[in-house]
Design an enzyme around this catalytic site. Structure first.
Site, PDB file in Angstrom:
ATOM      1  N   GLU A  24       0.940  -1.025  -0.066  1.00 33.17           N
ATOM      2  CA  GLU A  24      -0.167   0.092   0.047  1.00 33.17           C
ATOM      3  C   GLU A  24       0.943   1.336   0.096  1.00 33.17           C
ATOM      4  O   GLU A  24       1.275   1.593   0.886  1.00 33.17           O
ATOM      5  CB  GLU A  24      -0.945  -0.100   1.305  1.00 33.17           C
ATOM      6  N   TYR A 164     -10.663  -5.927  15.118  1.00 32.56           N
ATOM      7  CA  TYR A 164      -9.409  -6.584  15.177  1.00 32.56           C
ATOM      8  C   TYR A 164      -8.138  -6.045  15.954  1.00 32.56           C
ATOM      9  O   TYR A 164      -8.368  -4.649  16.083  1.00 32.56           O
ATOM     10  CB  TYR A 164      -9.086  -7.171  13.804  1.00 32.56           C
ATOM     11  N   GLU A 178      -7.191   5.334   5.606  1.00 36.79           N
ATOM     12  CA  GLU A 178      -7.559   4.376   4.475  1.00 36.79           C
ATOM     13  C   GLU A 178      -8.035   5.377   3.230  1.00 36.79           C
ATOM     14  O   GLU A 178      -9.190   5.879   3.189  1.00 36.79           O
ATOM     15  CB  GLU A 178      -8.587   3.495   4.868  1.00 36.79           C
TER      16      GLU A 178
HETATM   17 ZN   LIG Z   1      -3.576  -1.888   4.670  1.00 41.11          ZN
END
Ligand SMILES: [Zn+2]
Length: 313
Positions: A24, A164, A178
């Site tokens: 990423e 998580y 993100e």
């Molecule tokens: Zn990621």
């Protein structure tokens, strides 16, 4: 005089993580730049540390080496006895916890920004882990206002089983960033610019807070995770349908029970079903094929934050 604001300690230490997933590229590119020249991330009185979290995965341009670094910050993995036999990412997690955490310790980091990209059409997204965190709701409100008219969505992952153990979770204020859509292993200028602005506004917010600005009560719209939806599968467990073209790129848009979500090779449409309109996110995310997640259903709600002000002022 009475005061109704929440007095919070001033922020001293901020970390910006890139490369938690080594393919990423936006966060990796920005963090590497800031390691060379940190002028744009410096704010008076604030320590801001850019850091590459998974250097071996970054070098190979792969999500991870042995296991997902963004899923192993749980007490069990962090508490495992040091050994060369541990997965690379578990050893890395222990090292990162030592450097930046552990949470609530004297010299741990106050805020960790963890920079990610998605192949889904999610635009600018902030990930919130706790719906009662007034400070982060205020920060996210500030970032949203500063980015407008560019949309910025908030994904709330608070859930008894679906939350998580993230890399950023060792900070008092964990912030997931993100931005997409961007293919793995690719850099797009528009995505780079959006992520860079999100960090700029976040650091400005922290600076204003530390300088004594009081932030009045505010409210933000968030999308709270409800359920992850897997692809339809055949008896051998292989994927038997793809995301329907009418759902592709439609992250954050209302999805009704009768709306199509999957399409099989022989042209059969599978609709959402159920009795509720939901908001899909991470639609067709490349990294989630292995996690058996075609998209996640969310529900839209409003979170309120009390007024906040630094306790120093
Ligand atoms: Zn990621």
């Amino acid at each position: 005089m009475t005061s109704c604001h929440v007095a919070e300690d001033p922020i001293k230490k901020v970390a910006i993580f890139g490369g938690t997933h080594g393919n990423e590229l936006t966060g990796i590119f920005l963090v590497k730049h800031w390691l060379e020249n940190s002028t744009e991330i410096q704010r008076r009185g604030l320590e801001v540390k850019p850091f590459i979290t998974n250097p071996r995965a970054v070098k190979k341009c792969t999500r991870y080496i042995d296991c997902d670094l963004n899923r192993v910050f749980d007490p069990e993995n962090l508490g495992k006895k040091k050994s060369e036999d541990l997965p690379y990412e578990v050893r890395k997690a222990q090292e990162i916890n030592h450097l930046f955490g552990p949470i609530d310790s004297e010299d741990s980091y106050d805020i960790i920004f963890d920079l990610h990209n998605t192949t889904s059409n999610m635009g600018c997204t902030l990930i919130l882990e706790d719906s009662r965190n007034d400070f982060l709701i205020q920060m996210f409100h500030y970032i949203k206002m500063s980015l407008a008219p560019l949309p910025c969505y908030v994904y709330l992952i608070e859930h008894p089983s679906l939350k998580y153990a993230t890399t950023r979770s060792i900070a008092k204020y964990p912030v997931g960033i993100e931005v997409g859509p961007q293919p793995q292993g690719v850099l797009r200028a528009d995505i780079l610019d959006q992520m860079r602005k999100m960090i700029k506004h976040a650091l400005d917010f922290i600076h204003n807070f530390n300088e004594g600005k009081e932030f009045p009560p505010c409210a933000i719209e968030v999308y709270k995770i409800m359920e992850k939806v897997d692809y339809p599968r055949n008896e051998s467990g292989e994927i038997a349908a793809v995301i329907h073209p009418k759902l592709q790129d439609q992250d954050w848009k209302p999805l009704h029970p009768e709306d199509p979500v999957f399409l099989t090779l022989d042209g059969k449409t599978i609709s959402l079903g159920g009795d509720q309109t939901v908001y899909p996110v991470f639609v067709n995310e490349a990294a989630y094929y292995e996690k058996k997640e075609a998209f996640a259903k969310t529900t839209k709600l409003t979170l309120n934050a009390k007024s906040i002000r630094s306790s120093l002022h």
